[in-house]
Design a protein around this motif. Structure first.
Motif, PDB file in Angstrom:
ATOM      1  N   ALA A   1      43.783  31.219  -4.235  1.00 61.80           N
ATOM      2  CA  ALA A   1      42.948  32.284  -3.874  1.00 61.80           C
ATOM      3  C   ALA A   1      42.843  32.566  -2.433  1.00 61.80           C
ATOM      4  O   ALA A   1      43.134  31.642  -1.527  1.00 61.80           O
ATOM      5  CB  ALA A   1      41.586  32.031  -4.296  1.00 61.80           C
ATOM      6  N   HIS A   2      42.781  33.865  -2.098  1.00 59.29           N
ATOM      7  CA  HIS A   2      42.899  34.026  -0.422  1.00 59.29           C
ATOM      8  C   HIS A   2      41.810  35.138  -0.233  1.00 59.29           C
ATOM      9  O   HIS A   2      41.112  35.749  -0.802  1.00 59.29           O
ATOM     10  CB  HIS A   2      44.234  35.134  -0.593  1.00 59.29           C
ATOM     11  N   SER A   3      41.281  34.826   1.154  1.00 61.64           N
ATOM     12  CA  SER A   3      40.406  35.681   1.906  1.00 61.64           C
ATOM     13  C   SER A   3      40.940  36.277   3.172  1.00 61.64           C
ATOM     14  O   SER A   3      42.009  35.594   3.513  1.00 61.64           O
ATOM     15  CB  SER A   3      39.222  35.055   1.834  1.00 61.64           C
ATOM     16  N   SER A   4      40.413  37.040   3.625  1.00 61.09           N
ATOM     17  CA  SER A   4      40.866  37.755   4.926  1.00 61.09           C
ATOM     18  C   SER A   4      40.955  37.034   6.151  1.00 61.09           C
ATOM     19  O   SER A   4      41.630  36.929   7.075  1.00 61.09           O
ATOM     20  CB  SER A   4      40.203  39.110   5.067  1.00 61.09           C
ATOM     21  N   GLY A   5      39.963  35.859   6.211  1.00 62.22           N
ATOM     22  CA  GLY A   5      39.731  35.160   7.371  1.00 62.22           C
ATOM     23  C   GLY A   5      39.565  35.711   8.560  1.00 62.22           C
ATOM     24  O   GLY A   5      38.737  36.298   8.901  1.00 62.22           O
ATOM     25  N   GLY A   6      40.245  35.154   9.677  1.00 64.19           N
ATOM     26  CA  GLY A   6      39.994  35.932  10.934  1.00 64.19           C
ATOM     27  C   GLY A   6      40.532  35.164  11.945  1.00 64.19           C
ATOM     28  O   GLY A   6      41.765  34.416  11.704  1.00 64.19           O
ATOM     29  N   ARG A   7      40.151  35.359  13.354  1.00 64.86           N
ATOM     30  CA  ARG A   7      40.749  34.603  14.564  1.00 64.86           C
ATOM     31  C   ARG A   7      40.133  33.409  14.868  1.00 64.86           C
ATOM     32  O   ARG A   7      38.958  33.214  15.075  1.00 64.86           O
ATOM     33  CB  ARG A   7      40.841  35.557  15.864  1.00 64.86           C
ATOM     34  N   ILE A   8      40.935  32.226  14.691  1.00 64.72           N
ATOM     35  CA  ILE A   8      40.313  30.985  14.884  1.00 64.72           C
ATOM     36  C   ILE A   8      41.308  30.094  15.888  1.00 64.72           C
ATOM     37  O   ILE A   8      42.273  30.199  15.677  1.00 64.72           O
ATOM     38  CB  ILE A   8      39.798  30.264  13.586  1.00 64.72           C
ATOM     39  N   ASP A   9      40.524  29.007  16.670  1.00 67.46           N
ATOM     40  CA  ASP A   9      41.389  27.964  17.152  1.00 67.46           C
ATOM     41  C   ASP A   9      41.785  26.908  16.310  1.00 67.46           C
ATOM     42  O   ASP A   9      41.764  26.887  15.036  1.00 67.46           O
ATOM     43  CB  ASP A   9      40.495  27.546  18.399  1.00 67.46           C
ATOM     44  N   ALA A  10      42.339  25.796  16.867  1.00 67.34           N
ATOM     45  CA  ALA A  10      42.916  24.966  16.052  1.00 67.34           C
ATOM     46  C   ALA A  10      41.935  23.795  15.213  1.00 67.34           C
ATOM     47  O   ALA A  10      40.835  23.530  15.769  1.00 67.34           O
ATOM     48  CB  ALA A  10      43.804  23.646  16.952  1.00 67.34           C
ATOM     49  N   PRO A  11      42.126  23.622  14.018  1.00 64.51           N
ATOM     50  CA  PRO A  11      41.228  22.855  13.035  1.00 64.51           C
ATOM     51  C   PRO A  11      40.949  21.428  13.605  1.00 64.51           C
ATOM     52  O   PRO A  11      41.889  20.864  14.274  1.00 64.51           O
ATOM     53  CB  PRO A  11      41.891  22.809  11.822  1.00 64.51           C
ATOM     54  N   ALA A  12      39.881  20.729  13.602  1.00 60.85           N
ATOM     55  CA  ALA A  12      39.360  19.350  14.178  1.00 60.85           C
ATOM     56  C   ALA A  12      38.833  18.684  13.159  1.00 60.85           C
ATOM     57  O   ALA A  12      38.983  17.546  13.296  1.00 60.85           O
ATOM     58  CB  ALA A  12      38.591  19.766  15.226  1.00 60.85           C
ATOM     59  N   TYR A  13      38.227  19.109  12.048  1.00 58.58           N
ATOM     60  CA  TYR A  13      37.441  18.190  11.068  1.00 58.58           C
ATOM     61  C   TYR A  13      37.441  18.946   9.727  1.00 58.58           C
ATOM     62  O   TYR A  13      37.320  20.296   9.650  1.00 58.58           O
ATOM     63  CB  TYR A  13      35.913  18.270  11.526  1.00 58.58           C
TER      64      TYR A  13
END
Length: 231
Positions: free
Chosen positions: A67-79
């Motif tokens: 499944a997919h959603s539009s998401g957005g602008r994020i920085d690198a995952p940490a947790y």
């Protein structure tokens, strides 16, 4: 002279601070799926380096990429934190007999470097957005970052020396390239973990079952036949 020197040092400090590079971010879609079959994902949250949170839980998922959603602008995952179960509880086995899983774990701090490698990997394919994929397979959780370059329809030849660390891998269906930001296993239980969505769902199911049993045991009201009218 001393005042002039101090003023020049202040100007130099402002210039240096003003020229600091922008923090790394990427425009991404969010994907939640599985390469092994049906899963129910109630909670799947990624916290980024800056403290932002992104929700990847998309309920009943099956298949890759899912499944997919539009998401957005994020920085690198940490947790990463999540709760999920195998199967679709409403369509497969009873909730209580389904394997349940949860995770709460840091994501390695080289996630940003891996994402930058993926951003600059291809010779001719230049896309300004990508996708972060959270894939659950039983207790295993993987987090991928991809630019979704499909060699069937586009030129996905990598640049020479673009991946000196060997981070770029084939996707589960071998259709594109990904970097693996996280690959770990959560806790597992044959019954729902306490204080989770699935534990609450189990309680509601038990209450519903007891109410149904109570209703079935209720004596039927006696019906008396009305006397026949005289003709």
């Amino acid at each position: 002279m001393i005042k002039l020197r101090a003023f020049l040092l202040l100007l130099l400090s402002v210039a240096i601070l003003g020229c600091e590079p922008e923090p790394y971010t990427a425009e991404v879609g969010f994907t939640n799926g599985s390469s092994t079959g049906r899963h129910s994902v109630y909670k799947m949250t990624i916290t980024t380096v800056s403290g932002g949170k992104a929700n990847f839980a998309m309920g009943g998922v099956s298949g890759y990429p899912g499944a997919h959603s539009s998401g957005g602008r994020i920085d690198a995952p940490a947790y990463i934190e999540g709760e999920w179960e195998e199967g679709w509880g409403f369509a497969d086995d009873d909730i209580s007999s389904t394997p349940h899983h949860r995770i709460s774990a840091p994501i390695p701090d080289n996630a940003e470097a891996k994402m930058k490698t993926m951003d600059n990997y291809y010779q001719h394919f230049d896309r300004d957005y990508g996708s972060i994929q959270v894939i659950v397979d039983g207790p295993r959780v993987r987090v991928f970052y991809t630019k979704n370059c499909f060699g069937i329809v586009t030129d996905c030849i990598p640049k020479k020396g673009a991946d000196p660390s060997g981070w770029v891998k084939n996707s589960p269906r071998d259709l594109t390239d990904v970097v693996v930001l996280f690959d770990g296993k959560g806790e597992s239980s044959s019954t729902p973990f306490p204080n989770t969505f699935f534990a609450d769902l189990e309680k509601r199911k038990e209450v519903s079952f007891l109410n149904r049993e109570r209703f079935q045991l209720m004596p039927l009201a006696k019906v008396t036949q009305a006397p026949e009218r005289c003709q």
